[in-house]
Design a protein around this motif. Structure first.
Motif, PDB file in Angstrom:
ATOM      1  N   ARG A  64       0.845  -1.193   0.000  1.00  0.00           N
ATOM      2  CA  ARG A  64       0.000   0.000   0.000  1.00  0.00           C
ATOM      3  C   ARG A  64       0.878   1.240   0.000  1.00  0.00           C
ATOM      4  O   ARG A  64       1.792   1.366   0.810  1.00  0.00           O
ATOM      5  CB  ARG A  64      -0.883  -0.006   1.246  1.00  0.00           C
ATOM      6  CG  ARG A  64      -1.799   1.186   1.355  1.00  0.00           C
ATOM      7  CD  ARG A  64      -2.668   1.070   2.584  1.00  0.00           C
ATOM      8  NE  ARG A  64      -1.928   1.275   3.817  1.00  0.00           N
ATOM      9  CZ  ARG A  64      -1.805   2.463   4.416  1.00  0.00           C
ATOM     10  NH1 ARG A  64      -2.375   3.512   3.929  1.00  0.00           N
ATOM     11  NH2 ARG A  64      -1.124   2.557   5.525  1.00  0.00           N
ATOM     12  N   GLY A  70      -7.101   3.199   3.771  1.00  0.00           N
ATOM     13  CA  GLY A  70      -7.893   2.022   3.453  1.00  0.00           C
ATOM     14  C   GLY A  70      -7.086   0.756   3.579  1.00  0.00           C
ATOM     15  O   GLY A  70      -5.908   0.761   3.908  1.00  0.00           O
ATOM     16  N   VAL A  72      -7.035  -3.554   1.951  1.00  0.00           N
ATOM     17  CA  VAL A  72      -7.550  -4.614   1.093  1.00  0.00           C
ATOM     18  C   VAL A  72      -7.180  -5.929   1.741  1.00  0.00           C
ATOM     19  O   VAL A  72      -6.011  -6.213   1.989  1.00  0.00           O
ATOM     20  CB  VAL A  72      -6.956  -4.534  -0.327  1.00  0.00           C
ATOM     21  CG1 VAL A  72      -7.422  -5.702  -1.162  1.00  0.00           C
ATOM     22  CG2 VAL A  72      -7.320  -3.223  -0.991  1.00  0.00           C
ATOM     23  N   ILE A  76     -10.917  -7.769  -1.042  1.00  0.00           N
ATOM     24  CA  ILE A  76     -12.093  -6.976  -0.687  1.00  0.00           C
ATOM     25  C   ILE A  76     -11.614  -5.703   0.004  1.00  0.00           C
ATOM     26  O   ILE A  76     -10.823  -5.752   0.933  1.00  0.00           O
ATOM     27  CB  ILE A  76     -13.033  -7.763   0.245  1.00  0.00           C
ATOM     28  CG1 ILE A  76     -13.525  -9.002  -0.474  1.00  0.00           C
ATOM     29  CG2 ILE A  76     -14.200  -6.890   0.693  1.00  0.00           C
ATOM     30  CD1 ILE A  76     -14.304  -9.950   0.391  1.00  0.00           C
ATOM     31  N   GLY A  77     -12.105  -4.567  -0.444  1.00  0.00           N
ATOM     32  CA  GLY A  77     -11.705  -3.272   0.084  1.00  0.00           C
ATOM     33  C   GLY A  77     -10.997  -2.492  -0.992  1.00  0.00           C
ATOM     34  O   GLY A  77     -10.928  -2.897  -2.146  1.00  0.00           O
ATOM     35  N   ARG A  78     -10.483  -1.326  -0.632  1.00  0.00           N
ATOM     36  CA  ARG A  78      -9.740  -0.534  -1.599  1.00  0.00           C
ATOM     37  C   ARG A  78      -8.842   0.459  -0.893  1.00  0.00           C
ATOM     38  O   ARG A  78      -9.002   0.746   0.290  1.00  0.00           O
ATOM     39  CB  ARG A  78     -10.672   0.207  -2.548  1.00  0.00           C
ATOM     40  CG  ARG A  78     -11.424   1.351  -1.921  1.00  0.00           C
ATOM     41  CD  ARG A  78     -12.305   2.037  -2.950  1.00  0.00           C
ATOM     42  NE  ARG A  78     -12.968   3.181  -2.363  1.00  0.00           N
ATOM     43  CZ  ARG A  78     -12.919   4.398  -2.859  1.00  0.00           C
ATOM     44  NH1 ARG A  78     -12.254   4.632  -3.957  1.00  0.00           N
ATOM     45  NH2 ARG A  78     -13.558   5.391  -2.270  1.00  0.00           N
ATOM     46  N   TYR A  79      -7.876   0.969  -1.659  1.00  0.00           N
ATOM     47  CA  TYR A  79      -7.004   2.022  -1.190  1.00  0.00           C
ATOM     48  C   TYR A  79      -7.559   3.342  -1.702  1.00  0.00           C
ATOM     49  O   TYR A  79      -7.948   3.458  -2.853  1.00  0.00           O
ATOM     50  CB  TYR A  79      -5.585   1.850  -1.723  1.00  0.00           C
ATOM     51  CG  TYR A  79      -4.928   0.567  -1.273  1.00  0.00           C
ATOM     52  CD1 TYR A  79      -4.907   0.214   0.066  1.00  0.00           C
ATOM     53  CD2 TYR A  79      -4.324  -0.278  -2.169  1.00  0.00           C
ATOM     54  CE1 TYR A  79      -4.307  -0.946   0.483  1.00  0.00           C
ATOM     55  CE2 TYR A  79      -3.716  -1.438  -1.756  1.00  0.00           C
ATOM     56  CZ  TYR A  79      -3.709  -1.773  -0.426  1.00  0.00           C
ATOM     57  OH  TYR A  79      -3.115  -2.917  -0.016  1.00  0.00           O
TER      58      TYR A  79
END
Length: 97
Positions: A64, A70, A72, A76-79
């Motif tokens: 990251r 954020g 992940v 699932i999820g995002r930056y």
């Protein structure tokens, strides 16, 4: 009790460590800089740039970005990067605003 006081004061009494990189030569004659944290790099800028390109392709170096927010997990999820409308928006919970 005296021993505990000496152990607690030990780090405060330690002198500042020298953190300047050392210049060394590899077995095949390449000149490199050795950093105190274990990292190393070529002294020659062209070789250093080429090595950074190769290192950027390894999956363990694709982390990251430091300025992003954020997470992940398992895809699932995002930056959220600076400039995104959701960057630094805080909680959406009205009780937390």
């Amino acid at each position: 009790m005296l021993m505990m006081a000496l152990l607690a004061a030990g780090p405060a009494l330690a002198t500042e460590l020298d953190r300047t990189p050392l210049t060394a030569v590899t077995a095949d004659g390449q000149s490199v800089r050795l950093f105190p944290n274990g990292r190393w790099e070529y002294v020659d800028q062209a070789k250093a740039a080429e090595a950074q390109k190769v290192a950027a392709e390894y999956p363990e170096n694709k982390t990251r970005p430091i300025e992003s927010q954020g997470i992940v997990i398992g895809g699932i999820g995002r930056y959220v990067m600076p400039g995104d409308k959701d960057y630094n928006r805080g909680s959406l919970n009205p009780k937390m605003r």
